[in-house]
Design a protein around this motif. Structure first.
Motif, PDB file in Angstrom:
ATOM      1  N   THR A   1      -9.365 -24.458  17.041  1.00 53.71           N
ATOM      2  CA  THR A   1     -10.369 -23.715  16.272  1.00 53.71           C
ATOM      3  C   THR A   1      -9.951 -23.738  14.810  1.00 53.71           C
ATOM      4  O   THR A   1      -8.792 -23.478  14.493  1.00 53.71           O
ATOM      5  N   SER A   2     -10.885 -24.101  13.938  1.00 52.99           N
ATOM      6  CA  SER A   2     -10.585 -24.130  12.510  1.00 52.99           C
ATOM      7  C   SER A   2     -11.270 -22.958  11.816  1.00 52.99           C
ATOM      8  O   SER A   2     -12.424 -22.665  12.090  1.00 52.99           O
ATOM      9  N   ILE A   3     -10.542 -22.320  10.946  1.00 49.36           N
ATOM     10  CA  ILE A   3     -11.109 -21.229  10.142  1.00 49.36           C
ATOM     11  C   ILE A   3     -10.697 -21.470   8.693  1.00 49.36           C
ATOM     12  O   ILE A   3      -9.540 -21.792   8.434  1.00 49.36           O
ATOM     13  N   THR A   4     -11.654 -21.364   7.798  1.00 43.59           N
ATOM     14  CA  THR A   4     -11.278 -21.369   6.388  1.00 43.59           C
ATOM     15  C   THR A   4     -11.661 -20.019   5.813  1.00 43.59           C
ATOM     16  O   THR A   4     -12.840 -19.667   5.766  1.00 43.59           O
ATOM     17  N   ALA A   5     -10.656 -19.261   5.444  1.00 49.36           N
ATOM     18  CA  ALA A   5     -10.931 -17.902   4.967  1.00 49.36           C
ATOM     19  C   ALA A   5      -9.817 -17.454   4.030  1.00 49.36           C
ATOM     20  O   ALA A   5      -8.749 -18.059   3.980  1.00 49.36           O
ATOM     21  N   ASP A   6     -10.105 -16.386   3.301  1.00 52.78           N
ATOM     22  CA  ASP A   6      -9.115 -15.845   2.374  1.00 52.78           C
ATOM     23  C   ASP A   6      -7.964 -15.209   3.138  1.00 52.78           C
ATOM     24  O   ASP A   6      -8.134 -14.716   4.254  1.00 52.78           O
TER      25      ASP A   6
ATOM     26  N   TYR B   1      -3.061 -15.646  12.932  1.00 53.92           N
ATOM     27  CA  TYR B   1      -3.916 -15.428  11.766  1.00 53.92           C
ATOM     28  C   TYR B   1      -5.099 -14.557  12.173  1.00 53.92           C
ATOM     29  O   TYR B   1      -5.946 -14.966  12.971  1.00 53.92           O
ATOM     30  N   VAL B   2      -5.098 -13.345  11.648  1.00 57.03           N
ATOM     31  CA  VAL B   2      -6.166 -12.386  11.943  1.00 57.03           C
ATOM     32  C   VAL B   2      -7.038 -12.321  10.696  1.00 57.03           C
ATOM     33  O   VAL B   2      -6.765 -11.552   9.769  1.00 57.03           O
TER      34      VAL B   2
ATOM     35  N   ASN C   1     -13.549 -14.154  17.496  1.00 55.89           N
ATOM     36  CA  ASN C   1     -13.461 -15.595  17.249  1.00 55.89           C
ATOM     37  C   ASN C   1     -12.608 -15.946  16.034  1.00 55.89           C
ATOM     38  O   ASN C   1     -12.199 -17.092  15.878  1.00 55.89           O
ATOM     39  N   ASP C   2     -12.402 -14.978  15.145  1.00 53.20           N
ATOM     40  CA  ASP C   2     -11.644 -15.287  13.939  1.00 53.20           C
ATOM     41  C   ASP C   2     -10.198 -14.786  14.027  1.00 53.20           C
ATOM     42  O   ASP C   2      -9.562 -14.498  13.020  1.00 53.20           O
ATOM     43  N   VAL C   3      -9.705 -14.701  15.257  1.00 53.80           N
ATOM     44  CA  VAL C   3      -8.293 -14.361  15.462  1.00 53.80           C
ATOM     45  C   VAL C   3      -7.655 -15.521  16.223  1.00 53.80           C
ATOM     46  O   VAL C   3      -8.020 -15.799  17.362  1.00 53.80           O
ATOM     47  N   ILE C   4      -6.749 -16.237  15.568  1.00 49.49           N
ATOM     48  CA  ILE C   4      -6.178 -17.428  16.194  1.00 49.49           C
ATOM     49  C   ILE C   4      -4.645 -17.417  16.161  1.00 49.49           C
ATOM     50  O   ILE C   4      -4.044 -16.771  15.305  1.00 49.49           O
TER      51      ILE C   4
ATOM     52  N   TYR D   1      -0.565  -8.332   6.822  1.00 50.05           N
ATOM     53  CA  TYR D   1       0.560  -7.897   7.656  1.00 50.05           C
ATOM     54  C   TYR D   1       0.252  -7.942   9.145  1.00 50.05           C
ATOM     55  O   TYR D   1       1.150  -7.906   9.974  1.00 50.05           O
ATOM     56  N   LYS D   2      -1.064  -8.034   9.505  1.00 51.76           N
ATOM     57  CA  LYS D   2      -1.400  -8.179  10.921  1.00 51.76           C
ATOM     58  C   LYS D   2      -1.126  -9.600  11.407  1.00 51.76           C
ATOM     59  O   LYS D   2      -0.946  -9.826  12.592  1.00 51.76           O
ATOM     60  N   SER D   3      -1.127 -10.568  10.476  1.00 51.85           N
ATOM     61  CA  SER D   3      -0.960 -11.971  10.858  1.00 51.85           C
ATOM     62  C   SER D   3       0.524 -12.284  10.982  1.00 51.85           C
ATOM     63  O   SER D   3       1.118 -12.951  10.143  1.00 51.85           O
ATOM     64  N   ILE D   4       1.122 -11.824  12.043  1.00 52.73           N
ATOM     65  CA  ILE D   4       2.572 -11.897  12.241  1.00 52.73           C
ATOM     66  C   ILE D   4       3.064 -13.341  12.126  1.00 52.73           C
ATOM     67  O   ILE D   4       2.444 -14.264  12.647  1.00 52.73           O
ATOM     68  N   LYS D   5       4.170 -13.484  11.382  1.00 54.62           N
ATOM     69  CA  LYS D   5       4.757 -14.806  11.201  1.00 54.62           C
ATOM     70  C   LYS D   5       5.799 -15.057  12.299  1.00 54.62           C
ATOM     71  O   LYS D   5       6.288 -14.125  12.927  1.00 54.62           O
ATOM     72  N   TRP D   6       6.126 -16.325  12.476  1.00 57.77           N
ATOM     73  CA  TRP D   6       7.165 -16.725  13.448  1.00 57.77           C
ATOM     74  C   TRP D   6       6.898 -16.104  14.827  1.00 57.77           C
ATOM     75  O   TRP D   6       7.811 -15.586  15.490  1.00 57.77           O
ATOM     76  N   LEU D   7       5.643 -16.169  15.242  1.00 59.94           N
ATOM     77  CA  LEU D   7       5.212 -15.551  16.511  1.00 59.94           C
ATOM     78  C   LEU D   7       5.922 -16.203  17.696  1.00 59.94           C
ATOM     79  O   LEU D   7       5.917 -17.425  17.825  1.00 59.94           O
ATOM     80  N   ASP D   8       6.542 -15.381  18.545  1.00 57.37           N
ATOM     81  CA  ASP D   8       7.135 -15.976  19.756  1.00 57.37           C
ATOM     82  C   ASP D   8       6.825 -15.197  21.025  1.00 57.37           C
ATOM     83  O   ASP D   8       7.198 -15.632  22.105  1.00 57.37           O
TER      84      ASP D   8
END
Lengths: 242, 238
Positions: A107-112, A192-193, A168-171, A199-206
């Motif tokens: 799924t591709s999203i282009t957003a700020d 990517y939320v 749909n915009d949460v990947i 801060y919701k778009s957690i990095k290094w998700l495992d």
């Protein structure tokens, strides 16, 4: 602030003569500062949108990512070593490799990307797998209400309600700006939320754990809103994203 | 770097030194310099991507930045109060006041004509006023950024803007300040030892009514030193 020294302090011939230009400079600066407070952000936006993003990025607060990490290092994990576990209230606990993720429907999203502290990176292209697809693959059990995300930095956590997670915009993202997600940006895989602050778009998700209640994440126990809708949380009113 | 071999002062015997900065001012200067250094390093770790990535620990860095920043006005106020702070207040008063010499000095910047100056030249006065204004702006906007809850959104965004730009400007002026200091080791040394040669004073501060050589505790009551004429139109003796 300004104290005129008395006679004892300085010999009479050294009584400060002349006009208090220093004080005027300070007062002018305060006036300029007040003007900047009111008009500055608008000026900056106008400028940023009229020049290239490279030039804008050289300016304070100009249109690029700022790299935040809450631990004292940049977590690194190769694509080969990467695993995403899905556990908790699911029918089939999963352990997904990087390859397995990229084989799922992209799924591709282009957003700020909007940070709650004010900076925003416009029109970032992301590619990943809808979180809803991953949840469906694992099979969410009755009574589950929320998700808890963990990071392989070992400290950061995040949360979403199931309803939020199924948008749909949460990947679960593995690509940004046309390439891999680098370590500073949370790669190889991060969340990517789109409709919420960064801060919701957690990095290094495992890890994704399906739970029966929302467990507030790292910044949320430090005072940030759990439901971090852009423009409608944290007392900010940024223009909504996407 | 601040220390010089003893021989460096061979041409200026001790009797030819004058007090430029009182101990209280030197202490204040270096404490503020240290705090400013902490602010800049932590700012870099909060602001510049590669450095932010390298340092991390955002909560700790943020706290360091905030408290070092708040300490600057606190130290300034505390150390400029009372008898102890009088030398600093006297110099602040000198920095505040501009005469026609200062305006001439500024107008002639870059031209090789000599305009006699008091203890501080117009550039130093401008820099001092700018720095003072910048401190007020940085503290005020910093407080809004850190304790943002009671402030409306526009004020927070505006504060970030003003804080960023003021900090950048201040970084430049401080860099300039340091460049001048390193170009003039005697002046730099006087911020460590407090004294400077009479010869230097005559060259750079012809209109400065020189205090006598600093001895302990007498700053407020200078003994009648060699008078240097009145504050009007003395031409430098060179």
């Amino acid at each position: 602030m300004q104290t005129v020294p008395d006679e004892r302090a300085t010999p009479a011939e050294e009584q400060p003569a002349g006009t208090p230009v220093g004080r005027r400079v300070i007062l002018s600066m305060l006036g300029l500062g007040a003007l900047g407070l009111v008009a500055g952000p608008r000026l900056q936006d106008a400028f940023a949108s009229s020049v290239s993003s490279d030039l804008a990025s050289l300016l304070p607060s100009g249109g690029r990512f700022r790299i935040y990490t809450v631990v004292g290092f940049l977590p690194e994990r190769s694509k080969d070593a990467y695993r995403l576990t899905v556990t908790g209230m699911v029918d089939r606990p999963l352990e997904l490799t990087y390859a397995a993720l990229t084989e799922m429907t992209p799924t591709s999203i282009t957003a700020d990307f909007q940070c709650v502290t004010g900076w925003r990176v416009p029109d970032v292209p992301w590619v990943g797998v809808r979180l809803a697809d991953i949840l469906d693959a694992a099979g969410v059990k009755q009574g589950a209400k929320a998700l808890r995300f963990t990071s392989f930095d070992g400290v950061y956590t995040e949360s979403l309600t199931l309803d939020q997670a199924r948008r749909n915009d949460v990947i679960v993202a593995y690509s940004m700006e046309g390439g891999d997600i680098s370590s500073p940006h949370g790669g190889p895989v991060r969340l990517y939320v789109a409709p919420m602050y960064g801060y919701k778009s957690i990095k290094w998700l495992d890890g994704i754990e399906v739970t029966d209640a929302v467990q507030p994440g790292y910044w949320e126990v430090r005072g940030y809103d759990v439901d971090a809708w852009v423009g409608a949380s944290n007392r900010r009113s940024d223009a909504p994203i996407a | 770097m601040l220390r010089s071999p003893e021989g460096a002062h061979a041409s200026t015997p001790r009797g030819d030194l004058v007090s430029r900065f009182h101990l209280s001012e030197r202490l204040l200067h270096w404490v503020i310099a240290l705090l400013f250094g902490i602010c800049m390093v932590t700012a870099a770790a909060l602001y510049f991507d590669p450095f932010a990535a390298l340092v991390g620990r955002r909560e700790t860095v943020k706290a360091l930045h905030v408290y070092a920043g708040l300490a600057i006005p606190a130290v300034l106020v505390a150390m400029s109060a009372g008898r102890w702070g009088r030398p600093f207040r006297d110099d602040a008063a000198r920095l505040n006041r501009w005469t026609h010499h200062d305006r001439r000095w500024l107008r002639r910047l870059g031209r090789d004509s000599f305009v006699p100056q008091g203890k501080f030249n117009a550039g130093q006065k401008l820099n001092a006023a700018f720095t003072a204004g910048a401190i007020v702006l940085l503290v005020a906007t910093g407080v809004v950024m850190r304790w943002f809850d009671p402030f409306p959104l526009w004020m927070r965004t505006g504060s970030t803007f003003v804080h960023d730009w003021t900090a950048f400007a201040l970084l430049f002026t401080i860099a300039g300040h340091m460049r001048y200091a390193f170009r003039d080791p005697d002046a730099l040394r006087s911020m460590v030892r407090g004294t400077i040669s009479r010869e230097w004073a005559a060259r750079h501060a012809a209109l400065w009514h020189l205090p006598p050589l600093e001895h302990r505790g007498t700053h407020g009551h200078p003994s009648p030193g060699p008078a240097r004429g009145d504050d009007s139109d003395v031409e430098p003796s060179r």
